[in-house]
Write a protein that holds these residues in place. Structure first.
Motif, PDB file in Angstrom:
ATOM      1  N   GLY A 140       0.770  -0.900  -0.131  1.00  0.00           N
ATOM      2  CA  GLY A 140       0.410  -0.136  -0.003  1.00  0.00           C
ATOM      3  C   GLY A 140       1.428   1.512   0.712  1.00  0.00           C
ATOM      4  O   GLY A 140       1.591   1.455  -0.170  1.00  0.00           O
ATOM      5  N   GLN A 156      -0.095   3.647   7.249  1.00  0.00           N
ATOM      6  CA  GLN A 156      -0.288   3.026   5.860  1.00  0.00           C
ATOM      7  C   GLN A 156      -2.212   3.000   5.384  1.00  0.00           C
ATOM      8  O   GLN A 156      -2.820   2.791   6.634  1.00  0.00           O
ATOM      9  CB  GLN A 156      -0.219   1.076   6.258  1.00  0.00           C
ATOM     10  CG  GLN A 156      -0.565   0.434   4.484  1.00  0.00           C
ATOM     11  CD  GLN A 156      -0.395  -1.057   4.985  1.00  0.00           C
ATOM     12  OE1 GLN A 156      -1.325  -1.465   5.993  1.00  0.00           O
ATOM     13  NE2 GLN A 156      -0.277  -1.884   4.188  1.00  0.00           N
ATOM     14  N   ASN A 158      -4.736   1.500   1.621  1.00  0.00           N
ATOM     15  CA  ASN A 158      -4.668   0.891   0.807  1.00  0.00           C
ATOM     16  C   ASN A 158      -5.674   1.726   0.026  1.00  0.00           C
ATOM     17  O   ASN A 158      -6.754   1.913   0.523  1.00  0.00           O
ATOM     18  CB  ASN A 158      -4.396  -1.001   1.027  1.00  0.00           C
ATOM     19  CG  ASN A 158      -3.080  -1.309   1.723  1.00  0.00           C
ATOM     20  OD1 ASN A 158      -2.558  -1.132   1.099  1.00  0.00           O
ATOM     21  ND2 ASN A 158      -3.892  -2.259   2.382  1.00  0.00           N
ATOM     22  N   ASP A 159      -5.328   1.681  -1.119  1.00  0.00           N
ATOM     23  CA  ASP A 159      -6.209   2.416  -2.085  1.00  0.00           C
ATOM     24  C   ASP A 159      -6.207   1.342  -3.428  1.00  0.00           C
ATOM     25  O   ASP A 159      -5.596   1.718  -4.449  1.00  0.00           O
ATOM     26  CB  ASP A 159      -6.377   3.692  -2.248  1.00  0.00           C
ATOM     27  CG  ASP A 159      -7.024   4.613  -2.905  1.00  0.00           C
ATOM     28  OD1 ASP A 159      -7.926   3.476  -3.495  1.00  0.00           O
ATOM     29  OD2 ASP A 159      -7.787   5.600  -1.963  1.00  0.00           O
ATOM     30  N   THR A 160      -7.079   0.435  -4.068  1.00  0.00           N
ATOM     31  CA  THR A 160      -6.926   0.779  -5.438  1.00  0.00           C
ATOM     32  C   THR A 160      -7.990   1.252  -6.357  1.00  0.00           C
ATOM     33  O   THR A 160      -8.259   0.658  -7.571  1.00  0.00           O
ATOM     34  CB  THR A 160      -7.385  -0.743  -4.936  1.00  0.00           C
ATOM     35  OG1 THR A 160      -8.949  -0.345  -4.587  1.00  0.00           O
ATOM     36  CG2 THR A 160      -7.220  -1.517  -4.083  1.00  0.00           C
ATOM     37  N   THR A 290      -1.368  -4.076  -2.193  1.00  0.00           N
ATOM     38  CA  THR A 290      -1.937  -3.788  -0.852  1.00  0.00           C
ATOM     39  C   THR A 290      -1.625  -5.250  -0.277  1.00  0.00           C
ATOM     40  O   THR A 290      -1.769  -4.835   1.336  1.00  0.00           O
ATOM     41  CB  THR A 290      -3.062  -3.980  -0.880  1.00  0.00           C
ATOM     42  OG1 THR A 290      -3.878  -4.826  -1.407  1.00  0.00           O
ATOM     43  CG2 THR A 290      -3.836  -3.306  -2.339  1.00  0.00           C
TER      44      THR A 290
END
Length: 305
Positions: A140, A156, A158-160, A290
């Motif tokens: 991430g 941290q 996480n981003d898709t 991620t």
């Protein structure tokens, strides 16, 4: 010890103003296939890797040995088949991924049961700063701060919902050479201005305001003004990527690769536009990894070629 594999993602560091503190894990990978052996042996199976050196000279082995020594453990000899998607000396964290792989290797072979915080501390001591190694370890978007006490604080995310376009030139650029052009110190006023840019950029990233984040990425005052002359087609890539729809474009780590961010699904359009203008670059569309580093204990036997 049964066979196992280790997978570690590539990384990009800095993101412009997040100098030596920010990193992103990307879906290019260093993979190790490990099995017990009578002696240490490394076999390289990638166009991105040089011929395998003897074990004692190999960064992965040196890291594993150092990790084992910290915990007064003995490394059992292994045969290690190494595959890699990560080009060397291009600003995509090839050495950081090798360091994380070495720590994971020692952790499993010596049954150390290290926490992720312990792994990060060892990796940071070896690498010198936590940006790339933290991203490859955690996955991430990772923002880190090493406090005067030595403790490392980690954020941290996480981003898709983003695509990342990398522009990889044929030339290499060693990190130490890229550091030589940087000033030894900043005035208080210079540091305040540069930190303000970083503060707004990360606030925008975390809140999901990627247009603002992209604009602030390109306003770095810590390193890009000094390194830009070392990067092939620096100004052209930034300008043309913006025209094609990128939020922002910066040097990946110390370079010479550059990286753009854009909305998910937009990356191929940006890449196709830049490919026409950069015949000497390899242009790839990547996604955020991620997962970070991981060990597969059910590895299928991998035969060397």
């Amino acid at each position: 010890m049964s066979m196992f594999s280790i997978t570690v993602p590539a990384s990009t560091a800095n993101l412009g103003p997040g100098f030596d503190s920010a990193g992103l894990a990307l879906n290019l990978y260093l993979t190790l296939h490990v099995e017990k052996s009578e002696q240490w042996e490394f076999v390289h199976q990638s166009v991105h890797l040089p011929p395998a050196s003897k074990a004692s000279d190999h960064l992965i082995y040196q890291t594993a040995e150092k990790t084992a020594n910290i915990y007064h453990s003995q490394l059992s000899p292994c045969k290690v088949i190494v595959e890699s998607d990560i080009p060397l000396a291009r600003g995509l964290g090839s050495s950081a991924s090798a360091i994380i792989a070495g720590i994971e290797l020692a952790n499993h072979v010596c049954e150390l049961s290290l926490s992720i915080e312990e792994k990060l501390r060892i990796a940071t001591d070896i690498e010198g700063h936590p940006d790339n190694v933290a991203a490859s370890l955690y996955g991430g978007l990772v923002i880190t701060s090493q406090l005067p006490s030595g403790e490392i604080e980690v954020f941290q995310k996480n981003d898709t919902n983003l695509d990342f376009i990398v522009y990889i030139p044929v030339v290499e650029l060693k990190t130490e050479d890229a550091r030589k052009v940087l000033p030894e110190q900043f005035t208080r006023n210079e540091a305040a201005k540069a930190s303000a840019v970083a503060n707004v950029m990360f606030s925008a990233f975390v809140s999901g305001n990627y247009e603002l984040a992209g604009r602030l990425m390109q306003e770095d005052l810590f390193h890009e003004p000094y390194r830009s002359s070392l990067i092939p087609n620096y100004a052209e890539i930034r300008e043309e990527a913006k025209i094609a729809g990128a939020y922002g474009t910066v040097i990946s780590g110390a370079g010479p690769t550059m990286i753009s961010i854009t909305s998910s699904g937009k990356g191929m359009e940006v890449a196709e536009h830049l490919e026409k203008l950069l015949p000497s670059h390899k242009v790839n569309v990547l996604k955020l990894d991620t997962n970070g580093s991981r060990v597969n204990l059910d590895a299928v036997k991998h035969n060397s070629k």
